[in-house]
Design an enzyme around this catalytic site. Structure first.
Site, PDB file in Angstrom:
ATOM      1  N   HIS A 473       0.622  -1.216  -0.024  1.00  0.00           N
ATOM      2  CA  HIS A 473      -0.082  -0.031  -0.053  1.00  0.00           C
ATOM      3  C   HIS A 473       0.871   1.357   0.013  1.00  0.00           C
ATOM      4  O   HIS A 473       0.444   2.044   0.447  1.00  0.00           O
ATOM      5  CB  HIS A 473      -0.932  -0.036   1.116  1.00  0.00           C
TER       6      HIS A 473
HETATM    7  C1  LIG Z   1       0.596  -7.012  -5.081  1.00  0.00           C
HETATM    8  C2  LIG Z   1      -0.279  -6.116  -4.587  1.00  0.00           C
HETATM    9  C3  LIG Z   1      -1.290  -6.233  -3.988  1.00  0.00           C
HETATM   10  C4  LIG Z   1      -2.206  -5.338  -3.499  1.00  0.00           C
HETATM   11  N1  LIG Z   1      -3.450  -5.749  -3.012  1.00  0.00           N
HETATM   12  C5  LIG Z   1      -4.467  -4.655  -2.787  1.00  0.00           C
HETATM   13  C6  LIG Z   1      -5.676  -5.037  -2.533  1.00  0.00           C
HETATM   14  O1  LIG Z   1      -6.120  -6.096  -2.176  1.00  0.00           O
HETATM   15  N2  LIG Z   1      -6.540  -4.042  -2.445  1.00  0.00           N
HETATM   16  C7  LIG Z   1      -6.217  -2.559  -2.496  1.00  0.00           C
HETATM   17  O2  LIG Z   1      -7.237  -1.708  -2.252  1.00  0.00           O
HETATM   18  N3  LIG Z   1      -5.026  -2.064  -2.830  1.00  0.00           N
HETATM   19  C8  LIG Z   1      -4.003  -3.264  -2.990  1.00  0.00           C
HETATM   20  N4  LIG Z   1      -2.784  -2.931  -3.329  1.00  0.00           N
HETATM   21  C9  LIG Z   1      -2.484  -1.393  -3.475  1.00  0.00           C
HETATM   22  C10 LIG Z   1      -3.113  -0.778  -4.662  1.00  0.00           C
HETATM   23  O3  LIG Z   1      -3.513  -1.659  -5.892  1.00  0.00           O
HETATM   24  C11 LIG Z   1      -2.314   0.462  -5.047  1.00  0.00           C
HETATM   25  O4  LIG Z   1      -2.190   1.377  -4.008  1.00  0.00           O
HETATM   26  C12 LIG Z   1      -2.654   1.060  -6.207  1.00  0.00           C
HETATM   27  O5  LIG Z   1      -3.331   0.377  -7.323  1.00  0.00           O
HETATM   28  C13 LIG Z   1      -1.841   2.284  -6.309  1.00  0.00           C
HETATM   29  O6  LIG Z   1      -2.497   3.072  -7.553  1.00  0.00           O
HETATM   30  P1  LIG Z   1      -1.698   4.294  -8.187  1.00  0.00           P
HETATM   31  O7  LIG Z   1      -2.479   4.959  -9.170  1.00  0.00           O
HETATM   32  O8  LIG Z   1      -0.977   5.121  -6.926  1.00  0.00           O
HETATM   33  O9  LIG Z   1      -0.534   3.511  -8.860  1.00  0.00           O
HETATM   34  P2  LIG Z   1      -0.260   2.271  -9.733  1.00  0.00           P
HETATM   35  O10 LIG Z   1      -1.665   1.793  -9.841  1.00  0.00           O
HETATM   36  O11 LIG Z   1       0.740   1.449  -9.361  1.00  0.00           O
HETATM   37  O12 LIG Z   1      -0.074   3.027 -11.286  1.00  0.00           O
HETATM   38  C14 LIG Z   1       1.103   3.558 -11.630  1.00  0.00           C
HETATM   39  C15 LIG Z   1       1.245   3.087 -13.145  1.00  0.00           C
HETATM   40  O13 LIG Z   1       2.231   3.976 -13.579  1.00  0.00           O
HETATM   41  C16 LIG Z   1       3.101   3.439 -14.475  1.00  0.00           C
HETATM   42  N5  LIG Z   1       4.216   4.262 -14.669  1.00  0.00           N
HETATM   43  C17 LIG Z   1       5.176   4.372 -13.681  1.00  0.00           C
HETATM   44  N6  LIG Z   1       6.338   4.972 -13.874  1.00  0.00           N
HETATM   45  C18 LIG Z   1       5.827   5.299 -15.248  1.00  0.00           C
HETATM   46  C19 LIG Z   1       6.716   6.201 -16.219  1.00  0.00           C
HETATM   47  N7  LIG Z   1       7.897   6.373 -15.972  1.00  0.00           N
HETATM   48  N8  LIG Z   1       6.460   6.290 -17.608  1.00  0.00           N
HETATM   49  C20 LIG Z   1       5.167   5.503 -17.785  1.00  0.00           C
HETATM   50  N9  LIG Z   1       4.507   4.778 -17.236  1.00  0.00           N
HETATM   51  C21 LIG Z   1       4.939   4.644 -15.621  1.00  0.00           C
HETATM   52  C22 LIG Z   1       3.346   1.869 -14.007  1.00  0.00           C
HETATM   53  O14 LIG Z   1       3.513   1.071 -15.014  1.00  0.00           O
HETATM   54  C23 LIG Z   1       1.792   1.868 -13.460  1.00  0.00           C
HETATM   55  O15 LIG Z   1       0.982   1.315 -14.511  1.00  0.00           O
HETATM   56  C24 LIG Z   1      -1.957  -3.954  -3.697  1.00  0.00           C
HETATM   57  C25 LIG Z   1      -0.868  -3.753  -4.634  1.00  0.00           C
HETATM   58  C26 LIG Z   1       0.114  -4.851  -4.946  1.00  0.00           C
HETATM   59  C27 LIG Z   1       1.267  -4.326  -5.672  1.00  0.00           C
END
Ligand SMILES: Cc1cc2nc3c(=O)[nH]c(=O)nc-3n(C[C@H](O)[C@H](O)[C@H](O)COP(=O)(O)OP(=O)(O)OC[C@H]3O[C@@H](n4cnc5c(N)ncnc54)[C@H](O)[C@@H]3O)c2cc1C
Length: 539
Positions: A473
């Site tokens: 998270h």
């Molecule tokens: C294994 C795992 C299990 C989890 N389980 C849960 C759960 O059960 N329930 C829950 O609510 N949360 C869970 N989480 C947490 C939740 O999924 C994340 O906190 C949330 O998805 C994060 O969203 P975000 O938009 O911050 O980033 P992310 O969803 O990680 O998105 C970031 C995106 O940006 C892209 N990116 C990064 N840098 C670049 C760049 N320089 N150029 C182009 N693209 C780039 C990445 O490839 C990615 O697709 C889990 C996470 C993981 C990894």
């Protein structure tokens, strides 16, 4: 790809997909969504328990990190999603929203508009809940949510054990009263008809046909380019290695997630000036807090050998093939389960006015064999996964080179805050109390982990890193606030420059009381409102 757009969003994750859908809904806006990873075509992304396949080292749909846990423990291998949907395409699908007090705390610290009543509206807009619309629940939004079905005798007895401890049985664990008073129930999940409901599924399925919206997969954002203090373009690298600068006439929004967002800011000259100069990067803004304030939940596990109703057997050996077949034919069975079947909140001590623990049941158990390989136990087992919801330990993410492909330094500093240590012990004891309730005596054969030898607070803390793990998270590394040290302001604009925002879990000043996928999507909806109204006023 064109050479200019109104808006460029870096990262098609939970927040980025929600934001892209909202910005491109107005056909007058041209929007580019840039994603490092490939399209989400791998069938194991969509099969809920396919995570066991896609999370393997070398997988094309994950980022992998070597993370220092803090203290003397060994480093851990963590991963995040790298495909359309980002981490929502590889996560455990547990759907939680956090507690009103989390968001009210952000507002009380000066960030007006982030109070519970405001964000609750966004959650309601987001949700298409199988429990239907309610006072604090959405029934018509783009994100289809499925509550794990009732009917398993062991799962039901776990909820009954909670009742024996005075914890209410609830239909919706996300209800604000439950997040405050505690309650256990069947887990709401981001699944629909047995398939994963990622942010890409919820937000991009229709939007991607819009003529004003483009998605560039397998494309890395390497650096943000500035004219003076204004962010004007993104330097992109496509799959074949071609480099191109694409201009944003209105804004660039970084939604790369809690590790990649601070990395991109630092590579672009926004970060600690001394660090950036030491790596030969020109400083645009001296922002020492970029990458600091890394927050994470650490779960403590109680692994139990039980008399039945575990999924270990159906997910192992030849039976796993039958289980997979059942899934592909009917979209049902253990392969369609999210990480937790039962979940909810509890107070570690009766005198608290707010729940401080989150519980999840995993209907399986695993262990590490003599060769160091993790595998499901060859007998029925389950795991109670519990964590302190509002940790105060803070870690750090930083670049170690100006090369965008060089590994990041990540140190999460788990249990460095006294309150986190105290609550880790309390959560470990709470798991044991739940397992000892009369409703569970007919099921539980033996405690395998932490194991009977670990009893004192000192023993629990000394072995803390060996019976639990990260919840994935990660948040907080581009903190929002009104003070001089904040990286972004309360409308998510990066302080010290123009035309640049951050929208993902990086801006969370503190961790919310629960899983972070829902809150990240909610943030995407909030950011869209800020951006559209700021540009309506400046037009
Ligand atoms: C294994 C795992 C299990 C989890 N389980 C849960 C759960 O059960 N329930 C829950 O609510 N949360 C869970 N989480 C947490 C939740 O999924 C994340 O906190 C949330 O998805 C994060 O969203 P975000 O938009 O911050 O980033 P992310 O969803 O990680 O998105 C970031 C995106 O940006 C892209 N990116 C990064 N840098 C670049 C760049 N320089 N150029 C182009 N693209 C780039 C990445 O490839 C990615 O697709 C889990 C996470 C993981 C990894």
């Amino acid at each position: 790809m064109k050479d200019r757009y109104d808006y460029i969003i870096v990262g098609a994750g939970s927040a980025g997909c929600a934001l892209a859908e909202r910005l491109s809904a107005d056909r007058g806006n041209s929007v580019l969504l840039v994603e490092s990873g490939p399209a989400d075509k791998n069938p194991f992304i969509h099969m809920p328990r396919g995570i066991g396949v896609i999370a393997n080292p070398g997988s094309k749909v994950i980022w992998e990190y070597d993370v220092q846990t803090g203290g003397n423990g060994p480093s851990e291998r963590w991963f995040r999603g790298k495909t359309l949907g980002g981490s929502s395409s590889v996560n455990g699908m547990v759907y939680m929203r956090g507690a009103p007090m989390d968001y009210d705390g952000w507002a009380a610290a000066g960030c007006e508009g982030w109070d519970w009543k405001s964000v609750e509206q966004k959650f309601v807009e987001l949700e298409n809940h199988d429990l239907g619309a309610g006072e604090s629940r959405g029934g018509h939004g783009p994100l289809r949510l499925t509550t794990h079905p009732k009917g398993d005798a062991l799962f039901d007895d776990i909820i009954a054990a909670g009742e024996e401890m005075g914890i209410a049985r609830v239909a919706d664990v996300n209800n604000p009263k439950t997040t405050r008073e505690g309650g256990l129930g069947y887990q709401p999940t981001t699944r629909h008809r047995g398939r994963r409901e990622s942010a890409a599924k919820a937000f991009l399925t229709d939007a991607k046909t819009r003529s004003n919206f483009e998605i560039a997969t397998e494309t890395d954002a390497l650096r943000i380019e500035f004219e003076g203090k204004r962010a004007v373009a993104i330097r992109l690298r496509s799959k074949d290695g071609a480099i191109q600068s694409v201009r944003a006439d209105k804004e660039i929004i970084v939604s790369g997630g809690a590790f990649q967002t601070p990395k991109l800011l630092q590579l672009s000259g926004i970060g600690d000036a001394a660090l950036l100069r030491s790596l030969g990067i020109d400083v645009v803004v001296d922002a020492p807090n970029v990458g600091k304030n890394l927050r994470e939940h650490r779960h403590t596990d109680l692994r139990l050998r039980v008399k039945g109703n575990s999924q270990n057997a159906s997910l192992s050996g030849k039976r796993a093939i039958v289980t997979a077949l059942r899934y592909f034919l009917f979209k049902s069975g253990p392969m369609s389960h999210a990480a937790h079947e039962v979940g909810g909140f509890a107070k570690s001590s009766d005198d608290l006015d707010h729940a401080d623990l989150q519980f999840g049941l995993m209907s399986l158990s695993s262990s590490v064999d003599k060769a160091g390989k993790i595998g499901l136990d060859p007998f029925p087992g389950i795991t109670f996964v519990t964590y302190f919801t509002r940790p105060e330990s803070q870690g750090e993410v930083r670049i170690q080179s100006s090369d965008p492909d060089a590994p990041l330094y990540v140190n999460v500093n788990f249990l460095s805050a006294e309150i986190d240590r105290k609550k880790f012990v309390a959560a470990t004891r709470w798991n044991r109390r739940l397992a000892a309730q009369p409703a569970l005596t007919k099921w539980v054969e033996e405690e395998l982990l932490p194991g009977p030898a670990i009893q004192t607070d000192e023993d629990i803390l000394a072995n803390a890193m060996s019976f639990g793990g990260t919840c994935f998270h990660s948040a907080g590394t581009a903190r929002m606030g009104t003070d001089d040290k904040a990286v972004v302001d309360c409308r998510l604009r990066v302080r010290g420059v123009e035309g640049l925002r951050v929208c993902d879990t990086s801006f969370f000043p503190t961790l919310v009381s629960g899983n972070t996928n829902g809150p990240a999507m909610m943030a995407g909806l909030m950011a869209a409102d800020f951006i559209l109204s700021d540009h309506a006023h400046s037009a």
